[in-house]
Motif scaffolding. Sequence first.
Motif, mmCIF file in Angstrom:
data_model
loop_
_atom_site.group_PDB
_atom_site.id
_atom_site.type_symbol
_atom_site.label_atom_id
_atom_site.label_comp_id
_atom_site.label_asym_id
_atom_site.label_seq_id
_atom_site.Cartn_x
_atom_site.Cartn_y
_atom_site.Cartn_z
ATOM 1 N N ASP A 78 0.709 -0.876 0.554
ATOM 2 C CA ASP A 78 -0.372 -0.318 -0.140
ATOM 3 C C ASP A 78 0.533 1.501 -0.135
ATOM 4 O O ASP A 78 0.338 1.644 -0.636
ATOM 5 C CB ASP A 78 -0.492 -0.523 1.267
ATOM 6 N N TYR A 79 2.222 1.402 0.485
ATOM 7 C CA TYR A 79 2.908 3.063 0.756
ATOM 8 C C TYR A 79 3.355 3.200 -0.862
ATOM 9 O O TYR A 79 3.426 4.279 -0.936
ATOM 10 C CB TYR A 79 4.221 2.494 1.498
ATOM 11 N N THR A 80 4.008 2.446 -1.315
ATOM 12 C CA THR A 80 4.180 2.122 -2.660
ATOM 13 C C THR A 80 3.037 2.243 -3.687
ATOM 14 O O THR A 80 3.495 3.347 -4.340
ATOM 15 C CB THR A 80 5.166 0.910 -3.238
ATOM 16 N N ALA A 81 1.793 2.137 -3.358
ATOM 17 C CA ALA A 81 1.110 1.837 -4.344
ATOM 18 C C ALA A 81 0.737 3.256 -4.395
ATOM 19 O O ALA A 81 0.761 4.603 -5.125
ATOM 20 C CB ALA A 81 -0.369 0.787 -3.751
ATOM 21 N N ASP A 82 0.425 4.377 -2.610
ATOM 22 C CA ASP A 82 0.440 5.091 -2.696
ATOM 23 C C ASP A 82 1.441 6.757 -2.865
ATOM 24 O O ASP A 82 0.959 7.136 -3.537
ATOM 25 C CB ASP A 82 0.461 5.740 -0.932
ATOM 26 N N LEU A 83 2.285 6.093 -2.744
ATOM 27 C CA LEU A 83 3.517 6.895 -3.040
ATOM 28 C C LEU A 83 3.289 6.831 -4.922
ATOM 29 O O LEU A 83 3.218 8.170 -5.523
ATOM 30 C CB LEU A 83 4.598 6.063 -2.653
ATOM 31 N N ILE A 84 2.745 6.096 -5.452
ATOM 32 C CA ILE A 84 3.077 6.196 -6.966
ATOM 33 C C ILE A 84 1.954 6.836 -7.537
ATOM 34 O O ILE A 84 1.900 7.328 -8.354
ATOM 35 C CB ILE A 84 2.827 4.728 -8.015
#
Length: 334
Positions: free
Chosen positions: A87-93
């Motif tokens: 989720d962290y990376t999906a949010d960042l992208i």
Amino acid sequence: MKKRILYLFISFTVLISGCKAVPEKTTQTFFAMNTYMSITLYEENSAEIIGKTINIISELEHLWSVTDENSEIYAINNSFQPVYVSDYTADLIDFSLDMAEKTEGKFDPTIYPVLTAWGFTTGENRVPDKKELSALLPLVDYSKVILEGNTVTLSENMALDSGAVAKGFTGDIVESFLKEQGITSALLDVGGNIQAIGSKPDGTDWEIGLRSPFSDGLAGILEVSDLSVITSGNYERFFIDESGVRYGHIIDPETGYPADNGMASVTVIGNEGRECDALSTALYVMGYEKAVEYWHNNGGFDMILISENGNIFLTPYAAEIFTPESGWNTEIIS
Ligand code: ADP
Ligand code: MG
């Protein structure tokens, strides 16, 4: 009689807690995400909270490092197949694509192939020739990144770089963690990018030094509570070629060359670290006129622009909270 004693007891404890001394200030400096960071807390269990904070930051670094072969960004950049991410990376992208659109591609998270050509990723800097850059530029295009839920797909040879938002994003995540712990007063310094949580325990503002882009000194002091203060400039990461030309690490995605438009540094002040970080990079690329236009059209943040000839331009609220060091010329943006 019993009741009276109870009342007495209650008012006594309220009195004690009302006068409770603030625990001592604890500041710890550590190295993560390729930069020095520090955190300041005033808690009984500061050491424990700082330990947990450092763990969170290491976890994010492990997800987002472009060079760590086990990171999620590395997996995305080297597979060109759909990659399922946290989720962290999906949010960042997701956030990065949003900001790329808002800034009309001045901030572009797919800048990595061009950044590599300049050697900024390895430290072995070189000036790529025009042909090489024009061959790489079609790979810089945020609109080609496919994000569906937590699945990311890149076209062949494209690559993501979180360098312009990761630190601001980290500041926001740490802030949420600290607030969950009931902390109302803390200062996080992520390589010169500041996340101020609340005010100092005595209710006064945090005093933040704004670095001069021209020396090791300060351009002035900012007094802030509950705000992020994030600066982009080409005075920290740059190289100078044989003919004395200076090349910085913030690239104009349109040309593939380091942004070079008279700006020495851009500081963005706002509520969210992630937004300030993406904007500081984008506004730096835009240059003075376009940055002011962006601010007029979008608002929701304040900024301090320092031009290469040493003038400081501030939006009205930034001017209110900023005290320049002597010798600096300031002007309010209207
Ligand atoms: P700093 O990392 O010094 O605080 P920035 O937040 O401006 O500064 O981020 C600069 C980094 O962002 C570069 O090192 C590179 O990884 C990446 N980058 C460079 N140009 C751009 C751009 N136009 N859009 C998005 N990312 C960029
Ligand atoms: Mg940035």
